[in-house]
Design an enzyme around this catalytic site. Structure first.
Site, PDB file in Angstrom:
ATOM      1  N   THR A  68      -5.504   3.089  -7.001  1.00  0.00           N
ATOM      2  CA  THR A  68      -6.789   2.941  -6.313  1.00  0.00           C
ATOM      3  C   THR A  68      -7.661   4.154  -6.588  1.00  0.00           C
ATOM      4  OG1 THR A  68      -5.860   1.527  -4.621  1.00  0.00           O
ATOM      5  CG2 THR A  68      -7.877   2.701  -4.036  1.00  0.00           C
ATOM      6  N   LYS A  84      -7.699  -0.043  -9.689  1.00  0.00           N
ATOM      7  CA  LYS A  84      -8.268  -0.827  -8.576  1.00  0.00           C
ATOM      8  C   LYS A  84      -9.439  -0.079  -7.953  1.00  0.00           C
ATOM      9  CE  LYS A  84      -7.175  -2.822  -4.036  1.00  0.00           C
ATOM     10  NZ  LYS A  84      -7.862  -1.990  -3.034  1.00  0.00           N
ATOM     11  N   HIS A 140     -13.021  -1.932  -2.056  1.00  0.00           N
ATOM     12  CA  HIS A 140     -12.145  -1.576  -0.935  1.00  0.00           C
ATOM     13  C   HIS A 140     -12.530  -2.361   0.326  1.00  0.00           C
ATOM     14  CE1 HIS A 140      -9.164   1.856  -0.500  1.00  0.00           C
ATOM     15  NE2 HIS A 140      -9.134   1.352   0.717  1.00  0.00           N
ATOM     16  N   ARG A 175      -8.052  -9.049   4.321  1.00  0.00           N
ATOM     17  CA  ARG A 175      -8.108  -9.417   5.738  1.00  0.00           C
ATOM     18  C   ARG A 175      -7.574 -10.819   6.022  1.00  0.00           C
ATOM     19  NH1 ARG A 175     -12.602  -6.452   4.513  1.00  0.00           N
ATOM     20  NH2 ARG A 175     -12.866  -4.440   5.576  1.00  0.00           N
ATOM     21  N   SER A 223       0.826  -1.209   0.000  1.00  0.00           N
ATOM     22  CA  SER A 223       0.000   0.000   0.000  1.00  0.00           C
ATOM     23  C   SER A 223       0.864   1.265   0.000  1.00  0.00           C
ATOM     24  CB  SER A 223      -0.875  -0.006   1.260  1.00  0.00           C
ATOM     25  OG  SER A 223      -1.446   1.269   1.481  1.00  0.00           O
ATOM     26  N   TYR A 271      -1.814   5.758  -4.431  1.00  0.00           N
ATOM     27  CA  TYR A 271      -2.785   6.839  -4.300  1.00  0.00           C
ATOM     28  C   TYR A 271      -2.182   8.046  -4.998  1.00  0.00           C
ATOM     29  CZ  TYR A 271      -5.760   4.546  -0.778  1.00  0.00           C
ATOM     30  OH  TYR A 271      -6.644   3.715  -0.130  1.00  0.00           O
TER      31      TYR A 271
END
Ligand code: FMN
Length: 360
Positions: free
Chosen positions: A158, A228, A252, A307, A108, A132
């Site tokens: 994203t 994404k 997301h 997750r 990320s 980002y």
């Protein structure tokens, strides 16, 4: 009898016992009433499998190609922010676990480990970078350049955030991401010496992004650029028109627009629109090998898990990550065999149909 965790739900329960309330709710929670968060998981179950028999499945493998290179399975690790809240070594352990399992990890922009350090921590691993976009194009460019220079294979831009979703668990807990953990890649890209708070980071992100910016990034970048965070055929077409090498069907993880379509619902129309012209990835609610099989049958080339990998990381660092990915691979291989397929590539739409209850 097996004592340890044997499925993703077991890892989730164990991780919930180990994490503090604030980080746990940040990781597990979603936006608003968490309708999309829940439906991401349940919607895979709206599909039923149509197995074929007597096809000789004595040798079955989940091994496949992802982005033109071999991977042990069509399951990648999704970009998840602030992994040092789950484990002291954060993203470096996640990368080592993914590498041990033979698959790729996406880092990320909001990571506590910078791309060059991740590459050094897992030199044999395969890495992607989630980007980002920032108001200052120099920052966006610097982030992208460090990832590409560190050997990252693709950029996932994203597009379903910022702004951040309405995460009510975090608001009730008074939880904000701890700036002392640092976002060193971003700090370097902004040329700053001091760590930015999460509010400062979000304030600097570009909320005015359009398809023209995606086209610019795709044009400037020397590795494939994916979009994404889209859920419609219309946006998939636009992504291709603007130079994307592929898309990630994603909401997301239910953390942005509550009541957005579950990804299992959105995937078929995007697959139809792309019709094999670009790489199609999907994430959200994948918890079982049969979820992966369903996604591939509906047209995805691979899936990402957020997750589940995070629970593995929280429970046991790299070993936990590798264990979660390994159990998903084994579940997928069993599903393939019982569906009459010897490899992921053999899955087609003929292997799925809507469950009767879900069509009512
Ligand atoms: C705690 C958490 C942090 C996340 N951070 C990011 C992020 O920084 N960038 C991003 O593109 N997606 C982020 N995501 C979304 C994931 O990449 C992915 O889309 C989602 O987790 C998939 O759903 P799953 O968790 O049900 O597998 C995050 C998800 C979670 C759970």
């Amino acid at each position: 009898m097996e004592d340890g965790p044997i499925n993703v739900a077991d890892f989730e329960r164990l991780a919930a016992e180990m994490l503090e309330r604030g980080p746990l709710d940040y990781f597990a929670g979603g936006a608003g009433d968490e309708v999309t968060l829940r439906e991401n998981v349940s919607a895979w179950g709206h599909w039923r499998l149509r197995p074929r028999v007597l096809t000789d499945v004595h040798q079955v493998s989940a091994a496949t190609e992802v982005l033109g290179k071999p991977a042990s399975m069509p399951i990648l690790v999704a970009p998840v922010a602030y992994q040092r809240m789950a484990h002291p070594e954060g993203e470096a352990e996640m990368a080592a676990g993914a590498a041990a399992a033979g698959t790729a990890m996406c880092l990320s922009t909001l990571s506590n480990t910078r791309p060059s350090d991740l590459a050094a921590a897992a030199p044999r691993g395969r890495h992607l970078f989630q980007l980002y976009a920032f108001k200052d194009p120099g920052v966006t460019r610097a982030l992208m350049d460090e990832a590409v220079d560190s050997g990252f294979e693709a950029i996932l831009v994203t597009v379903d955030a910022p702004p951040g979703g309405n995460r009510e668990r975090d608001r009730r807990n008074g939880f904000t991401l701890p700036s002392e953990l640092g976002t060193p890649g971003l700090t370097a890209a902004t040329g700053g010496e001091q760590e930015l708070s999460i509010e400062e980071i979000f304030a600097r992100m570009n909320h005015a992004l359009t398809w023209a910016d995606v086209a610019d990034l795709a044009f400037e970048c020397s590795v494939p650029v994916f979009v994404k965070g889209l859920l419609t055929a219309e946006d998939a077409e636009l992504a291709l028109d603007h130079g994307a090498a592929g898309v990630v069907v994603s909401n997301h993880g239910g953390r942005q627009l509550d009541r957005a379509l579950a990804t299992a619902e959105a995937l078929p129309e995007v697959a139809d629109a792309l019709d094999g012209r670009a790489t199609l990835l999907v994430d959200g609610g994948i918890r079982r090998g049969v979820d992966v099989a369903t996604a591939l049958a509906l047209g995805a080339d691979a899936v990402l898990v957020g997750r589940p990998a995070l629970w593995g990381l929280a429970c046991a660092g790299r070993e936990g990550v590798a264990a979660v990915l390994g159990l998903l691979r084994e579940e997928l291989e069993l599903a393939l065999a019982l569906l009459g397929c010897t490899s992921p590539a053999e899955l087609t739409r003929a292997h799925v149909r809507r469950a009767p209850a879900a069509t009512a």
